[in-house]
Design an enzyme around this catalytic site. Sequence first.
Site, PDB file in Angstrom:
ATOM      1  N   GLU A  66      42.687  75.495  97.364  1.00  0.00           N
ATOM      2  CA  GLU A  66      41.515  76.006  96.861  1.00  0.00           C
ATOM      3  C   GLU A  66      40.787  75.014  95.629  1.00  0.00           C
ATOM      4  O   GLU A  66      40.712  75.468  94.532  1.00  0.00           O
ATOM      5  CB  GLU A  66      41.930  77.387  96.058  1.00  0.00           C
ATOM      6  CG  GLU A  66      42.728  77.170  94.897  1.00  0.00           C
ATOM      7  CD  GLU A  66      44.109  77.360  95.325  1.00  0.00           C
ATOM      8  OE1 GLU A  66      44.792  77.092  96.247  1.00  0.00           O
ATOM      9  OE2 GLU A  66      45.153  77.849  94.456  1.00  0.00           O
TER      10      GLU A  66
ATOM     11  N   ASP B  12      57.228  74.113  95.262  1.00  0.00           N
ATOM     12  CA  ASP B  12      56.794  74.135  96.710  1.00  0.00           C
ATOM     13  C   ASP B  12      57.813  74.936  97.656  1.00  0.00           C
ATOM     14  O   ASP B  12      57.217  75.464  98.433  1.00  0.00           O
ATOM     15  CB  ASP B  12      56.815  72.630  97.418  1.00  0.00           C
ATOM     16  CG  ASP B  12      55.745  71.879  96.955  1.00  0.00           C
ATOM     17  OD1 ASP B  12      55.148  72.296  96.112  1.00  0.00           O
ATOM     18  OD2 ASP B  12      55.540  70.641  97.287  1.00  0.00           O
TER      19      ASP B  12
HETATM   20  N1  BES Z   1      47.256  77.524  96.787  1.00  0.00           N
HETATM   21  C1  BES Z   1      47.821  77.863  98.271  1.00  0.00           C
HETATM   22  C2  BES Z   1      48.506  76.563  98.824  1.00  0.00           C
HETATM   23  C3  BES Z   1      49.553  76.173  98.011  1.00  0.00           C
HETATM   24  C4  BES Z   1      50.653  76.801  97.208  1.00  0.00           C
HETATM   25  C5  BES Z   1      49.727  74.813  97.791  1.00  0.00           C
HETATM   26  C6  BES Z   1      51.509  76.584  96.499  1.00  0.00           C
HETATM   27  C7  BES Z   1      50.888  74.235  97.029  1.00  0.00           C
HETATM   28  C8  BES Z   1      52.009  74.970  96.665  1.00  0.00           C
HETATM   29  C9  BES Z   1      46.714  78.315  99.083  1.00  0.00           C
HETATM   30  O1  BES Z   1      45.668  79.081  98.557  1.00  0.00           O
HETATM   31  C10 BES Z   1      47.303  79.154 100.097  1.00  0.00           C
HETATM   32  O2  BES Z   1      47.900  80.309  99.913  1.00  0.00           O
HETATM   33  N2  BES Z   1      47.153  78.773 101.309  1.00  0.00           N
HETATM   34  C11 BES Z   1      47.745  79.567 102.504  1.00  0.00           C
HETATM   35  C12 BES Z   1      46.766  80.134 103.224  1.00  0.00           C
HETATM   36  C13 BES Z   1      46.503  81.610 102.863  1.00  0.00           C
HETATM   37  C14 BES Z   1      45.471  82.316 103.775  1.00  0.00           C
HETATM   38  C15 BES Z   1      47.714  82.496 102.699  1.00  0.00           C
HETATM   39  C16 BES Z   1      48.392  78.489 103.613  1.00  0.00           C
HETATM   40  O3  BES Z   1      48.188  77.232 103.279  1.00  0.00           O
HETATM   41  O4  BES Z   1      48.804  78.894 104.226  1.00  0.00           O
HETATM   42 ZN    ZN Z   2      46.358  80.672  97.819  1.00  0.00          ZN
END
Ligand code: BES
Ligand code: ZN
Length: 633
Positions: free
Chosen positions: A301, A403
């Site tokens: 995001e 992570d």
């Molecule tokens: N902010 C997250 C991605 C993230 C989380 C990066 C923790 C690093 C550490 C992003 O908004 C996210 O949640 N992406 C999901 C998709 C969502 C529709 C659930 C993904 O990447 O699968």
């Molecule tokens: Zn998210």
Amino acid sequence: MRASPLVALAGVAALLHVVVASGAEQLRPGVDYHSFANVAQFRVRSVDLDLAVDFDARRLTGHVDLNVARLDKNARRLVLDTRALDISSVSLIEKGARSTPLTFKLGPAREFLGKPLNIDMPAGPAGTSSVVRIEYRTQPQASGLQLLTPAQTAGKKHPYLFSQSQAIHARSWIPLQDTPQVRVTYRATIRVPSGLIAVMSAAHGPVDAKPDERGLTAYRFEMTEAIPSYLIAVAVGDLAFRPLGPRTGVYTEPSVLEAAAKEFVDLESMVSTCEKLFGPYRWGRYDLLILPPSAPYGGMENPRLSFITPTVIAGDRSLVSLIAHELAHSWSGNLVTNATWRDFWLNEGFTVYLERRIVEALYGQRREQMEDELGLQSLRRDLADLEPPAHHLAIDLRGQDPDEGVTQVPYEKGKLFLQFIESRFGRETLDTFLRGYFDHFAFQSIDTEQFLDYLRTNLLAKKPGAISEQEIHAWVYEPGIPGFAVLPSADVFASIDRARTAWSSGSMSTEHLPASGWSTQEWQHFLDNMPATLPRTKLDELEKAFSLSQSGNAEIAFSWFRVAIRNDYTPAYPALERYLTTIGRRKLVRPLYDDLMKSARGSELARSIYAKARPGYHPITQTAVDAIVKPGK
Ligand code: BES
Ligand code: ZN
């Protein structure tokens, strides 16, 4: 103030108790255990980057100017976060651009966290600020960057670079206070080889008309709102842009642009839908950057410019809830931010709730219910695998890589908590509360307890007894899904369940499966709940009738490959190999390797595929798969 003296005393007692009982230190809410920064003494207020991209050396080289405010007059040392950075000098930039060298020293590395950069600061009164310049370059293995060779891109002609700073990788390409409780504005100059375009999570400034003597063209950016470091983002590549609406558009490599523009036509109406529900969009533009398939996450995001995996381009817009999700973070996450990674559910749980509301408004209740049900199923699978402490919304991640704390708990359990509040207060009241919440904490970082205090005062107090303290406690500090949760209605998939049962028991033939009208979500549900084993003939029939191995839908293919691996269905393996060597999204590849490693033959295949795939994966995905695919004896 967040705690009464009595509560504070109780906290001290609890702390003493825990120290005596276990030798472990009591967790202190609001403290970021994933940063070295001494934020009570100094605060970085703004970041000014000047970086040149060197694709041959696989490095960014340049400097950063940090505008540092002194909070504590006695502090003599500024501590920043770094990881694998080569630092050549640190100096104080005085008015009139005079510079004085500062003494600095990197401390010892800590697992997951990198190294503290200790800088000796001159004395000064509290409230004053100074500009600290750090000359540095990144290392080729920077965990927050992926540099792709031309062969790894869609166009095959130009290299590509993108960052992924969340959770704690900004420090691998910028030395700074890498904690979400510190918010900064930023400016940047990014110098790129000619023919390439740079984009950032910021507004565009002027681009130099001509390359400099090194052949680099300077792109300039500015983010005027204060954001946490994990939202600083950059990408460089052969990029094209197509507007989708007055304030929305999409960047991709040229060959992907058409498909992306078709898939994401609803972007502008997503933004206005979200505004109607949750208040104004406060970031100006909202664009998407569609990354190469090695992107480790589905979406990220980054403000004004979400980074998106190309695996959501299914051709039928069936996976666009991911876009709704990243957009929703413009409220939950980017506007109101988790203060520490323990509070990650404030970002993700709220965002899933908002995402589902957008999906319902734009694509109808049935689609929303299906996504809800799939979400609940994946939460239940995660809960079954996780230790109870990892079920808590407020999660103790000390000693862990944040992570690895990314499970369905902060997402789907967080969402269920908000759904529960909605059920007790009504949707309209909750919406009003949420708009007030986003306003009240706009551009601030808060922890779980600050949210709960705000909730008590601004919602719970309006209807005493509607939600009890025990109920709140169960949601936030206890394992599992509370028995009193309001769960989605499972019967959206009743006809799919009937079809699967009839088909797998043999009473319905493959050609009679009513699958021609199934949506992506129905296919996912059909495949994800197959019996543990299926006869080869049935798998052959499925494959023949629906060419699942060749599905252009990355989610359907994923669900199918899981079935195939469980049954050692070898005809699917060439396609599986192609999938694993092109896609690098951690959520889609990790479970497949996990499944493969469960059998001897599978392990062998996993090792041979991973040997080819690994160089193309992002460092985050490499770390995850390295932990699964171990060399054979
Ligand atoms: N902010 C997250 C991605 C993230 C989380 C990066 C923790 C690093 C550490 C992003 O908004 C996210 O949640 N992406 C999901 C998709 C969502 C529709 C659930 C993904 O990447 O699968
Ligand atoms: Zn998210």
